[in-house]
Scaffold this motif. Structure first.
Motif, PDB file in Angstrom:
ATOM      1  N   ASP A  69      63.939  61.373  54.831  1.00  0.00           N
ATOM      2  CA  ASP A  69      64.351  60.757  53.568  1.00  0.00           C
ATOM      3  C   ASP A  69      63.100  60.420  52.773  1.00  0.00           C
ATOM      4  O   ASP A  69      62.260  59.632  53.229  1.00  0.00           O
ATOM      5  CB  ASP A  69      65.171  59.504  53.871  1.00  0.00           C
ATOM      6  CG  ASP A  69      65.622  58.765  52.609  1.00  0.00           C
ATOM      7  OD1 ASP A  69      65.315  59.232  51.496  1.00  0.00           O
ATOM      8  OD2 ASP A  69      66.270  57.717  52.736  1.00  0.00           O
ATOM      9  N   PHE A  70      62.947  61.009  51.583  1.00  0.00           N
ATOM     10  CA  PHE A  70      61.698  60.773  50.847  1.00  0.00           C
ATOM     11  C   PHE A  70      61.573  59.339  50.362  1.00  0.00           C
ATOM     12  O   PHE A  70      60.469  58.859  50.124  1.00  0.00           O
ATOM     13  CB  PHE A  70      61.514  61.765  49.693  1.00  0.00           C
ATOM     14  CG  PHE A  70      62.655  61.858  48.716  1.00  0.00           C
ATOM     15  CD1 PHE A  70      62.867  60.869  47.772  1.00  0.00           C
ATOM     16  CD2 PHE A  70      63.496  62.957  48.722  1.00  0.00           C
ATOM     17  CE1 PHE A  70      63.901  60.960  46.855  1.00  0.00           C
ATOM     18  CE2 PHE A  70      64.535  63.067  47.814  1.00  0.00           C
ATOM     19  CZ  PHE A  70      64.741  62.056  46.878  1.00  0.00           C
ATOM     20  N   PHE A  71      62.670  58.615  50.226  1.00  0.00           N
ATOM     21  CA  PHE A  71      62.569  57.202  49.860  1.00  0.00           C
ATOM     22  C   PHE A  71      62.065  56.359  51.029  1.00  0.00           C
ATOM     23  O   PHE A  71      61.477  55.299  50.828  1.00  0.00           O
ATOM     24  CB  PHE A  71      63.910  56.661  49.377  1.00  0.00           C
ATOM     25  CG  PHE A  71      64.206  56.963  47.936  1.00  0.00           C
ATOM     26  CD1 PHE A  71      63.342  56.552  46.931  1.00  0.00           C
ATOM     27  CD2 PHE A  71      65.334  57.671  47.579  1.00  0.00           C
ATOM     28  CE1 PHE A  71      63.596  56.831  45.600  1.00  0.00           C
ATOM     29  CE2 PHE A  71      65.613  57.958  46.249  1.00  0.00           C
ATOM     30  CZ  PHE A  71      64.738  57.540  45.263  1.00  0.00           C
ATOM     31  N   SER A  72      62.302  56.798  52.259  1.00  0.00           N
ATOM     32  CA  SER A  72      61.834  56.059  53.439  1.00  0.00           C
ATOM     33  C   SER A  72      60.415  56.435  53.823  1.00  0.00           C
ATOM     34  O   SER A  72      59.801  55.752  54.652  1.00  0.00           O
ATOM     35  CB  SER A  72      62.771  56.315  54.626  1.00  0.00           C
ATOM     36  OG  SER A  72      64.085  55.890  54.326  1.00  0.00           O
ATOM     37  N   SER A  73      59.887  57.510  53.267  1.00  0.00           N
ATOM     38  CA  SER A  73      58.535  57.969  53.595  1.00  0.00           C
ATOM     39  C   SER A  73      57.525  57.379  52.612  1.00  0.00           C
ATOM     40  O   SER A  73      57.861  57.045  51.473  1.00  0.00           O
ATOM     41  CB  SER A  73      58.469  59.500  53.537  1.00  0.00           C
ATOM     42  OG  SER A  73      59.392  60.079  54.427  1.00  0.00           O
ATOM     43  N   SER A  74      56.304  57.285  53.070  1.00  0.00           N
ATOM     44  CA  SER A  74      55.234  56.804  52.201  1.00  0.00           C
ATOM     45  C   SER A  74      54.776  57.930  51.276  1.00  0.00           C
ATOM     46  O   SER A  74      54.648  59.082  51.696  1.00  0.00           O
ATOM     47  CB  SER A  74      54.061  56.315  53.045  1.00  0.00           C
ATOM     48  OG  SER A  74      52.945  56.018  52.225  1.00  0.00           O
ATOM     49  N   TRP A  75      54.541  57.584  50.003  1.00  0.00           N
ATOM     50  CA  TRP A  75      54.024  58.550  49.045  1.00  0.00           C
ATOM     51  C   TRP A  75      52.528  58.369  48.812  1.00  0.00           C
ATOM     52  O   TRP A  75      51.955  59.014  47.936  1.00  0.00           O
ATOM     53  CB  TRP A  75      54.758  58.407  47.713  1.00  0.00           C
ATOM     54  CG  TRP A  75      56.230  58.659  47.793  1.00  0.00           C
ATOM     55  CD1 TRP A  75      56.944  59.020  48.890  1.00  0.00           C
ATOM     56  CD2 TRP A  75      57.165  58.563  46.712  1.00  0.00           C
ATOM     57  NE1 TRP A  75      58.278  59.155  48.578  1.00  0.00           N
ATOM     58  CE2 TRP A  75      58.445  58.877  47.251  1.00  0.00           C
ATOM     59  CE3 TRP A  75      57.062  58.239  45.363  1.00  0.00           C
ATOM     60  CZ2 TRP A  75      59.599  58.874  46.465  1.00  0.00           C
ATOM     61  CZ3 TRP A  75      58.204  58.236  44.580  1.00  0.00           C
ATOM     62  CH2 TRP A  75      59.460  58.557  45.124  1.00  0.00           C
ATOM     63  N   SER A  76      51.902  57.521  49.560  1.00  0.00           N
ATOM     64  CA  SER A  76      50.475  57.263  49.354  1.00  0.00           C
ATOM     65  C   SER A  76      49.668  58.528  49.642  1.00  0.00           C
ATOM     66  O   SER A  76      50.045  59.363  50.461  1.00  0.00           O
ATOM     67  CB  SER A  76      50.011  56.130  50.274  1.00  0.00           C
ATOM     68  OG  SER A  76      50.193  56.483  51.625  1.00  0.00           O
ATOM     69  N   GLY A  77      48.561  58.641  48.976  1.00  0.00           N
ATOM     70  CA  GLY A  77      47.704  59.812  49.143  1.00  0.00           C
ATOM     71  C   GLY A  77      48.020  60.936  48.192  1.00  0.00           C
ATOM     72  O   GLY A  77      47.330  61.953  48.192  1.00  0.00           O
ATOM     73  N   CYS A  78      49.078  60.786  47.360  1.00  0.00           N
ATOM     74  CA  CYS A  78      49.437  61.821  46.391  1.00  0.00           C
ATOM     75  C   CYS A  78      49.129  61.322  44.982  1.00  0.00           C
ATOM     76  O   CYS A  78      49.189  60.123  44.714  1.00  0.00           O
ATOM     77  CB  CYS A  78      50.917  62.181  46.508  1.00  0.00           C
ATOM     78  SG  CYS A  78      51.382  62.849  48.130  1.00  0.00           S
ATOM     79  N   ASP A  79      48.810  62.243  44.101  1.00  0.00           N
ATOM     80  CA  ASP A  79      48.585  61.846  42.715  1.00  0.00           C
ATOM     81  C   ASP A  79      49.515  62.562  41.742  1.00  0.00           C
ATOM     82  O   ASP A  79      49.491  62.289  40.542  1.00  0.00           O
ATOM     83  CB  ASP A  79      47.128  62.063  42.295  1.00  0.00           C
ATOM     84  CG  ASP A  79      46.594  63.427  42.690  1.00  0.00           C
ATOM     85  OD1 ASP A  79      47.397  64.371  42.791  1.00  0.00           O
ATOM     86  OD2 ASP A  79      45.383  63.541  42.892  1.00  0.00           O
ATOM     87  N   ILE A  80      50.344  63.491  42.246  1.00  0.00           N
ATOM     88  CA  ILE A  80      51.357  64.148  41.418  1.00  0.00           C
ATOM     89  C   ILE A  80      52.671  64.181  42.206  1.00  0.00           C
ATOM     90  O   ILE A  80      52.688  64.600  43.371  1.00  0.00           O
ATOM     91  CB  ILE A  80      50.951  65.577  41.025  1.00  0.00           C
ATOM     92  CG1 ILE A  80      49.647  65.575  40.219  1.00  0.00           C
ATOM     93  CG2 ILE A  80      52.054  66.253  40.215  1.00  0.00           C
ATOM     94  CD1 ILE A  80      49.131  66.953  39.874  1.00  0.00           C
TER      95      ILE A  80
END
Length: 251
Positions: free
Chosen positions: A175-186
């Protein structure tokens, strides 16, 4: 009320109305008049419950197709196999209201044009499906890194099998809402109107200065920094937003 619950209530209400009418008034010979009353009633109840417009043909066709399927000489195992295939492809779409939307080649080229030249960008694809965006992007921009998150097991497995292990792309299931998005800029999203406000809020909470590229569905209440019109058959529109880490609330 969740859309799936609305659909269930509409179908049950249609059955109750049809059963009530068959006891109080003649509906004609055979099962089809009863089926017609149930289908029309379910569609009407769905409209009253303010279901999305595309639920209307589903309500109208659900019970008639069940009756037709029951009259076909088909082994039950085929129905189970079809259900398993649909489950593997669409998984929790009934809850998230995000169907499988492949990204076409013209849109891939437009997204590639939005990646800053000469800079190692890190792009996250929310609901990466079969990898229709990330696989060609990884070839076009070997200097960048790409990550996709997909919940449905079928598309996720296809993305893994069709990707010949380039070092700059990886696919995760979850689930992308449960995953961390850190480290991305786009962030790239080709979802539906339903989750876009939550996508914007999470991007601003977790990420520093960067871009959100939304295919076809704008963020409600937020003016995009840029709109890109893609020259394809479906007249795709990319809404480009610049986000920054949200400031903590003042004490």
């Amino acid at each position: 009320m969740p859309p799936a619950l609305k659909a269930l209530l509409a179908q049950l209400a249609g059955c109750v109305i049809a059963a009530t009418l068959v006891r109080s008034a003649p509906l004609g010979a055979g099962i089809w008049p009863l089926v017609a009353v149930q289908a029309i009633s379910a569609a009407a109840i769905g409209t009253v419950l303010r279901s999305a417009r595309w639920w209307l043909p589903i309500h109208l066709g659900f019970v008639p197709l069940l009756v037709l399927a029951g009259r076909l000489d088909v082994a039950p195992g085929w129905y189970l196999a079809a259900f398993g295939l649909l489950l593997a492809v669409y998984w929790t779409s009934f809850r998230t209201q995000v169907p499988l939307y492949p990204t076409n080649r013209a849109t891939v080229a437009a997204v590639a044009g939005l990646l800053p030249p000469g800079r190692r960008s890190r792009l996250l694809d929310l609901g990466s499906g079969t990898g229709s965006l990330l696989r060609p992007l990884a070839r076009l921009r070997p200097d960048c890194s790409f990550r996709g998150i997909e919940a449905a097991p079928g598309p996720w497995l296809m993305s893994r099998l069709w990707t010949r292990n380039p070092p700059n792309v990886r696919f995760e299931r979850g689930d992308f809402f449960s995953s961390s998005w850190s480290g991305c800029d786009i962030i790239y999203a080709f979802l539906s109107p339903v989750p876009m406000a939550d996508v914007w809020a999470k991007a601003r909470r977790e990420l520093h200065d960067g871009l959100l590229i939304s295919n076809s569905f704008p963020v409600p209440g937020e003016p995009p920094e840029r709109i890109v019109e893609v020259p394809d058959a479906r007249a795709t529109v990319l809404y480009v937003y610049r986000f920054a880490l949200a400031a903590p609330p003042a004490e």
